[in-house]
Write a protein that holds these residues in place. Sequence first.
Motif, PDB file in Angstrom:
ATOM      1  N   THR A 276       0.906  -1.226  -0.012  1.00 39.26           N
ATOM      2  CA  THR A 276       0.000  -0.075   0.063  1.00 39.26           C
ATOM      3  C   THR A 276       0.887   1.174   0.098  1.00 39.26           C
ATOM      4  OG1 THR A 276      -1.836  -1.154   1.153  1.00 39.26           O
ATOM      5  CG2 THR A 276      -2.080   1.308   1.277  1.00 39.26           C
ATOM      6  N   ALA A 277       1.579   1.342   1.027  1.00 36.04           N
ATOM      7  CA  ALA A 277       2.354   2.642   1.230  1.00 36.04           C
ATOM      8  C   ALA A 277       3.334   2.884   0.136  1.00 36.04           C
ATOM      9  CB  ALA A 277       3.211   2.682   2.537  1.00 36.04           C
ATOM     10  N   LEU A 278       4.487   1.827  -0.088  1.00 34.99           N
ATOM     11  CA  LEU A 278       5.401   1.862  -1.026  1.00 34.99           C
ATOM     12  C   LEU A 278       4.917   1.786  -2.716  1.00 34.99           C
ATOM     13  CD1 LEU A 278       8.311   2.039  -1.907  1.00 34.99           C
ATOM     14  CD2 LEU A 278       8.635  -0.410  -1.893  1.00 34.99           C
ATOM     15  N   TYR A 279       3.842   1.074  -2.796  1.00 29.82           N
ATOM     16  CA  TYR A 279       3.331   0.891  -4.204  1.00 29.82           C
ATOM     17  C   TYR A 279       2.447   2.320  -4.578  1.00 29.82           C
ATOM     18  CZ  TYR A 279       0.094  -0.110  -7.798  1.00 29.82           C
ATOM     19  OH  TYR A 279      -0.640  -0.322  -9.123  1.00 29.82           O
ATOM     20  N   ASN A 280       1.583   2.724  -3.511  1.00 30.38           N
ATOM     21  CA  ASN A 280       1.033   3.788  -3.916  1.00 30.38           C
ATOM     22  C   ASN A 280       2.061   5.204  -4.019  1.00 30.38           C
ATOM     23  OD1 ASN A 280      -2.185   3.568  -4.223  1.00 30.38           O
ATOM     24  ND2 ASN A 280      -1.314   2.097  -2.330  1.00 30.38           N
ATOM     25  N   ALA A 281       2.801   5.294  -3.287  1.00 26.74           N
ATOM     26  CA  ALA A 281       3.747   6.349  -3.172  1.00 26.74           C
ATOM     27  C   ALA A 281       4.544   6.427  -4.625  1.00 26.74           C
ATOM     28  CB  ALA A 281       4.666   6.427  -2.106  1.00 26.74           C
ATOM     29  N   GLY A 282       4.932   5.338  -4.878  1.00 29.19           N
ATOM     30  CA  GLY A 282       5.871   5.028  -6.234  1.00 29.19           C
ATOM     31  C   GLY A 282       5.002   5.428  -7.215  1.00 29.19           C
ATOM     32  N   LEU A 283       3.681   4.797  -7.414  1.00 27.26           N
ATOM     33  CA  LEU A 283       2.845   4.879  -8.443  1.00 27.26           C
ATOM     34  C   LEU A 283       2.178   6.370  -8.568  1.00 27.26           C
ATOM     35  CD1 LEU A 283       1.096   3.407 -10.938  1.00 27.26           C
ATOM     36  CD2 LEU A 283      -0.598   3.048  -8.883  1.00 27.26           C
TER      37      LEU A 283
ATOM     38  N   GLY B 244       3.140   4.567 -17.399  1.00 28.23           N
ATOM     39  CA  GLY B 244       2.955   4.027 -16.204  1.00 28.23           C
ATOM     40  C   GLY B 244       2.488   2.644 -16.148  1.00 28.23           C
ATOM     41  N   GLY B 245       1.741   2.152 -17.051  1.00 29.91           N
ATOM     42  CA  GLY B 245       1.171   1.098 -17.286  1.00 29.91           C
ATOM     43  C   GLY B 245       2.207   0.186 -17.797  1.00 29.91           C
ATOM     44  N   LEU B 246       2.870   0.695 -18.681  1.00 27.56           N
ATOM     45  CA  LEU B 246       3.963   0.172 -19.393  1.00 27.56           C
ATOM     46  C   LEU B 246       5.080  -0.224 -18.275  1.00 27.56           C
ATOM     47  CD1 LEU B 246       4.520   1.875 -22.688  1.00 27.56           C
ATOM     48  CD2 LEU B 246       3.224  -0.043 -22.314  1.00 27.56           C
ATOM     49  N   VAL B 247       5.517   0.439 -17.312  1.00 31.42           N
ATOM     50  CA  VAL B 247       6.759   0.137 -16.617  1.00 31.42           C
ATOM     51  C   VAL B 247       5.864  -1.030 -15.597  1.00 31.42           C
ATOM     52  CG1 VAL B 247       7.896   1.075 -14.725  1.00 31.42           C
ATOM     53  CG2 VAL B 247       7.458   2.503 -16.542  1.00 31.42           C
ATOM     54  N   LEU B 248       4.780  -0.978 -15.405  1.00 34.16           N
ATOM     55  CA  LEU B 248       4.025  -2.168 -14.671  1.00 34.16           C
ATOM     56  C   LEU B 248       4.290  -3.505 -15.070  1.00 34.16           C
ATOM     57  CD1 LEU B 248       0.891  -0.334 -13.213  1.00 34.16           C
ATOM     58  CD2 LEU B 248       3.066  -0.905 -11.946  1.00 34.16           C
ATOM     59  N   ALA B 249       4.591  -3.599 -16.607  1.00 29.70           N
ATOM     60  CA  ALA B 249       4.904  -4.755 -17.235  1.00 29.70           C
ATOM     61  C   ALA B 249       6.029  -5.484 -16.575  1.00 29.70           C
ATOM     62  CB  ALA B 249       5.236  -4.406 -18.674  1.00 29.70           C
ATOM     63  N   THR B 250       6.773  -4.949 -15.811  1.00 32.67           N
ATOM     64  CA  THR B 250       7.829  -5.796 -14.987  1.00 32.67           C
ATOM     65  C   THR B 250       7.354  -6.654 -13.871  1.00 32.67           C
ATOM     66  OG1 THR B 250       8.435  -3.908 -13.613  1.00 32.67           O
ATOM     67  CG2 THR B 250       9.747  -4.246 -15.651  1.00 32.67           C
ATOM     68  N   LEU B 251       6.187  -6.376 -13.620  1.00 38.77           N
ATOM     69  CA  LEU B 251       5.640  -7.124 -12.371  1.00 38.77           C
ATOM     70  C   LEU B 251       5.641  -8.437 -12.640  1.00 38.77           C
ATOM     71  CD1 LEU B 251       4.393  -6.713  -9.464  1.00 38.77           C
ATOM     72  CD2 LEU B 251       2.289  -6.320 -10.502  1.00 38.77           C
ATOM     73  N   PRO B 252       4.996  -9.073 -13.545  1.00 39.53           N
ATOM     74  CA  PRO B 252       4.845 -10.674 -13.718  1.00 39.53           C
ATOM     75  C   PRO B 252       6.386 -11.397 -13.382  1.00 39.53           C
ATOM     76  CG  PRO B 252       3.596  -9.678 -15.345  1.00 39.53           C
ATOM     77  CD  PRO B 252       4.529  -8.471 -14.808  1.00 39.53           C
ATOM     78  N   ALA B 253       7.306 -10.752 -13.929  1.00 41.40           N
ATOM     79  CA  ALA B 253       8.665 -11.387 -13.973  1.00 41.40           C
ATOM     80  C   ALA B 253       9.182 -11.336 -12.412  1.00 41.40           C
ATOM     81  CB  ALA B 253       9.673 -10.628 -15.123  1.00 41.40           C
TER      82      ALA B 253
ATOM     83  N   GLY C 268       7.253   1.477  -7.067  1.00 40.28           N
ATOM     84  CA  GLY C 268       5.969   1.059  -6.722  1.00 40.28           C
ATOM     85  C   GLY C 268       5.842  -0.560  -7.059  1.00 40.28           C
ATOM     86  N   VAL C 269       6.435  -1.113  -8.353  1.00 43.19           N
ATOM     87  CA  VAL C 269       6.335  -2.410  -8.902  1.00 43.19           C
ATOM     88  C   VAL C 269       6.926  -3.288  -7.672  1.00 43.19           C
ATOM     89  CG1 VAL C 269       7.133  -3.971 -10.391  1.00 43.19           C
ATOM     90  CG2 VAL C 269       6.252  -1.778 -11.259  1.00 43.19           C
TER      91      VAL C 269
ATOM     92  N   THR D 162       6.457  -7.460  -3.592  1.00 43.65           N
ATOM     93  CA  THR D 162       6.595  -7.892  -2.255  1.00 43.65           C
ATOM     94  C   THR D 162       5.417  -8.124  -1.595  1.00 43.65           C
ATOM     95  OG1 THR D 162       8.588  -6.471  -2.164  1.00 43.65           O
ATOM     96  CG2 THR D 162       7.834  -7.292  -0.033  1.00 43.65           C
ATOM     97  N   TYR D 163       4.338  -7.404  -1.880  1.00 40.75           N
ATOM     98  CA  TYR D 163       3.113  -7.598  -1.198  1.00 40.75           C
ATOM     99  C   TYR D 163       2.375  -9.068  -1.953  1.00 40.75           C
ATOM    100  CZ  TYR D 163      -1.988  -7.697  -1.534  1.00 40.75           C
ATOM    101  OH  TYR D 163      -3.172  -8.036  -1.523  1.00 40.75           O
ATOM    102  N   VAL D 164       2.731  -9.338  -2.898  1.00 40.73           N
ATOM    103  CA  VAL D 164       2.263 -10.694  -3.864  1.00 40.73           C
ATOM    104  C   VAL D 164       2.793 -11.830  -2.764  1.00 40.73           C
ATOM    105  CG1 VAL D 164       2.061 -11.904  -5.635  1.00 40.73           C
ATOM    106  CG2 VAL D 164       1.732  -9.479  -5.802  1.00 40.73           C
ATOM    107  N   LEU D 165       4.186 -11.754  -2.797  1.00 41.46           N
ATOM    108  CA  LEU D 165       4.813 -12.840  -1.997  1.00 41.46           C
ATOM    109  C   LEU D 165       4.571 -13.094  -0.508  1.00 41.46           C
ATOM    110  CD1 LEU D 165       8.321 -12.169  -3.849  1.00 41.46           C
ATOM    111  CD2 LEU D 165       6.582 -14.063  -4.402  1.00 41.46           C
ATOM    112  N   LEU D 166       4.165 -12.021   0.061  1.00 48.58           N
ATOM    113  CA  LEU D 166       3.727 -11.850   1.220  1.00 48.58           C
ATOM    114  C   LEU D 166       2.580 -12.509   1.744  1.00 48.58           C
ATOM    115  CD1 LEU D 166       5.231  -8.317   2.656  1.00 48.58           C
ATOM    116  CD2 LEU D 166       5.932 -10.651   3.477  1.00 48.58           C
ATOM    117  N   ALA D 167       1.402 -12.102   0.552  1.00 52.23           N
ATOM    118  CA  ALA D 167       0.320 -12.301   0.673  1.00 52.23           C
ATOM    119  C   ALA D 167       0.249 -14.194   0.363  1.00 52.23           C
ATOM    120  CB  ALA D 167      -0.470 -11.860  -0.474  1.00 52.23           C
TER     121      ALA D 167
END
Length: 281
Positions: free
Chosen positions: A64-71, A83-92, A146-147, A152-157
């Motif tokens: 929440t904090a890091l993702y939203n602050a960065g985004l 910004g959406g294109l940069v988020l493309a790194t998220l799956p990898a 933010g990515v 990190t959130y995904v892995l913690l969840a």
Amino acid sequence: MVLVGANVAVAKLLAEALPIAMVAFLRCLLATVVLWPLARWMDGAQRVPGPILRNLALQAVFGTALYNAGLLAGLRLTSALEGGLVLATLPAVVAIGGALLLRERLPGRQWAAVALAGGGMAAITVARVAGGSHGSVLGNLLVFCGVLGEATYVLLARRIAGRVPVVTASLWMQVFSALVLAPFALPGIGAITALAEPSLAALLAFHSLTASVICLLLWYAGLKRVPAGMAGIFTVFLPGTAALVAITLLGETFTAVHAAGFALMITSVAVATWPVRATVR
């Protein structure tokens, strides 16, 4: 992930009208108000163990904090599409994190799906560059921070999936998120008067109820059934939807190369999730 992606354009509009910390804080506060009675109704009184509460607190910090602050900070400097294109790194990032940190074994076809998703985003990036648009390096770096928080959130969840009821977990994460963001948001509380504009208030309500309530419920429920690496493949819908909304809502140009990029992303999801035929012996 589709709803999160759609919120990229919404977040850009909100970040232009309100302080970044205020947007994130109000989003979490509204989500808490909605989730509190929902958790009591669906899950009943729950005693959440200390280690899980600590995990949820970390999810709040990173997801929440890091993702939203960065985004939000990045979107002030770059376009919603970029910004959406940069988020493309998220799956990898999620797939690699799941393999290294959670010791999840990723089949070859899941790595292929990550490559296809990256190829789709690369095609969209080429289309943007060919169109002569100029992005912000700093804005892109902030979105990438933010990515890292979202991954990190995904892995913690994934680490606590199934150990606490979905709605209760979502509630506690929003409570922790609001507490983390409050010191940064409250000094600028006067900016809240901007919400007297009905359209801005409606955007904030949509942003909060989708990104902080519906998305969390769907995400936690899904993580009970799939490994983090598989979930990471589906995060491709985040940048894909972000780009689509930026094109349709904010009027950015859509080209044949964009179409090819989205086709590659959909193919990546099909490759990752196609049923494996059992071998008969």
